[in-house]
Structure formats: C-alpha cells, structure tokens
Design an enzyme around this catalytic site. Structure first.
Site, PDB file in Angstrom:
ATOM      1  N   ASP A  91      -2.930  -0.886  -2.405  1.00  0.00           N
ATOM      2  CA  ASP A  91      -2.058  -1.960  -1.936  1.00  0.00           C
ATOM      3  C   ASP A  91      -0.694  -1.727  -2.590  1.00  0.00           C
ATOM      4  O   ASP A  91      -0.574  -0.954  -3.543  1.00  0.00           O
ATOM      5  CB  ASP A  91      -2.661  -3.312  -2.349  1.00  0.00           C
ATOM      6  N   ASP A 102       2.359  -4.530  -3.058  1.00  0.00           N
ATOM      7  CA  ASP A 102       2.845  -5.664  -3.853  1.00  0.00           C
ATOM      8  C   ASP A 102       1.752  -6.187  -4.775  1.00  0.00           C
ATOM      9  O   ASP A 102       0.653  -6.526  -4.321  1.00  0.00           O
ATOM     10  CB  ASP A 102       3.313  -6.796  -2.934  1.00  0.00           C
ATOM     11  N   ASP A 105      -4.881  -6.153  -5.643  1.00  0.00           N
ATOM     12  CA  ASP A 105      -4.783  -7.260  -6.600  1.00  0.00           C
ATOM     13  C   ASP A 105      -5.179  -8.602  -6.013  1.00  0.00           C
ATOM     14  O   ASP A 105      -5.036  -9.626  -6.686  1.00  0.00           O
ATOM     15  CB  ASP A 105      -3.343  -7.370  -7.116  1.00  0.00           C
TER      16      ASP A 105
END
Length: 215
Positions: A9, A11, A168
């Site tokens: 991922d 961000d 995250d």
C-alpha cells in the site's frame, strides 16, 4: 513458502502523506466557508480513496452528489500540485527497499489513491525500486476488491500465494485476504494494530526491516 514479491500500500505504509492531504481538503473547505478538520480527524478519513475522504469531510448538510463532485475536483486540483510538498518516507522504508532489491524480490505499489497521483508520488519518492506503481482507475476495482492486486501478480509472473501484501489498514488486510496473499500489517501507519488483526493480518511488524524475517 518462498515469497517472490511484495505488494505495498502507499499512504500510511510507505509514506506519511497526511499533512498534504489534510492541507488540500482544508484549503477547499476554508475557501467555501465550511468547517475544517484537525490532522487527527482527517487521519481517520484516509484509506478508501480521496472521493470518500471528501464526502466524510463535508458537513452532512452538504453531502449530495453535486457538492461531493465539486469539492472532490477542487481538492484534486490543489492536491495534484502539492502532493509531495510535505509527504515523507517512513524511517526504514528506503533501507527495506534496498534490501529487497538486493535479493531480487519484485516490488509493486497498489493504492486507492487516484492512479495519476499514486504514480506521481511513487515515482518521485521511489524512482528506482518498483516494477509496478498502480492507483485507483475505477471505483468498481477499489480495494478491498482483489482484482487489481491479482492483475499485478500476473504481471509480476507470481502466484498470489507467493506475494506478501503490506498495508496499514483494514482495507489492506481485506484485500490481501480476498486475493489470497499473505497479509502483513504495519503499526506505523494510520490504523491501530487491533484493527489489523481483527481484519485478518497474518503478521504484524513495527519496523520496516522486520519484513525481511518473513522472507
């Protein structure tokens, strides 16, 4: 299992982009005499793409399709020109990418951020590491839909079982599960460890270089 690739991922995983995102939406809200939000609040809006973020940032009285589209376009105009101003690479990420490259591990980025912006940030901050950098091209394929992740595996010439998926958020863990990849949650991003575990994280790491142990 020998892992041949890592899908990241963007961000909250590779970069902390919170300030640039927050500054852009707050500027648009302020220009329209609407309440702005703290970084902490906007942190909770990140993960499902900027259109969803704009929707959540607008007052409930303004959440109609016309306003959402108008504010989304205004934010995109500002963010497109400022998306790397204050966005920083997390500590340890560059060292991790160097180590993965030295081991001939293939690497890719998949984000729910618009494809244009994902490529701009990814290729600006990481010009030498990634085989594929891909963002959102269609709402229909937005994560946790696994379609884009599976396509990346195909392009990397890997099976999904040979890929570590690193993210995250709950969306990332769901994507990994849906794509049958090994789900790795990171604790330095935008969501708490408990959320990652509840959504299917198979391993949790608190520093980027811990990922090497999973190889």
């Amino acid at each position: 299992m020998k892992f041949k690739a890592v899908l990241f991922d963007l961000d909250g995983t590779l970069v902390n982009s919170l300030i640039d995102i927050a500054d852009s939406i707050n500027k648009v809200l302020q220009e329209n005499q609407l309440p702005t939000h703290s970084y902490e609040v906007i942190n909770n809006f990140i993960g499902s793409g900027l259109r969803v973020l704009v929707t959540k940032a607008l007052p409930e009285t303004h959440r109609n399709e016309e306003n959402i589209e108008k504010f989304f376009q205004a934010m995109m105009l500002h963010y497109r020109n400022n998306c790397t101003n204050k966005t920083i690479v997390y500590d340890g990420i560059t060292e991790l990418l160097k180590e993965l490259k030295s081991r001939n591990i293939k690497m890719a980025i998949l984000s729910n951020k618009a494809d244009e912006l994902t490529k701009k940030i990814g290729l600006t901050l990481f010009p030498d590491y990634f085989d594929i950098v891909a963002g959102l091209k269609s709402e229909a394929t937005k994560k946790p839909n696994p379609e884009a992740a599976i396509r990346i595996c195909h392009d990397l010439e890997c099976t999904t079982e040979e890929v570590l998926y690193v993210g995250d958020s709950d969306i990332d863990m769901q994507t990994a599960k849906n794509a049958k990849m090994f789900a790795v949650g990171v604790t330095w991003g935008y969501r708490p460890e408990e959320e990652l575990l509840s959504e299917g994280a198979q391993s949790i790491i608190s520093h980027p270089l811990e990922l090497i142990e999973l190889l």
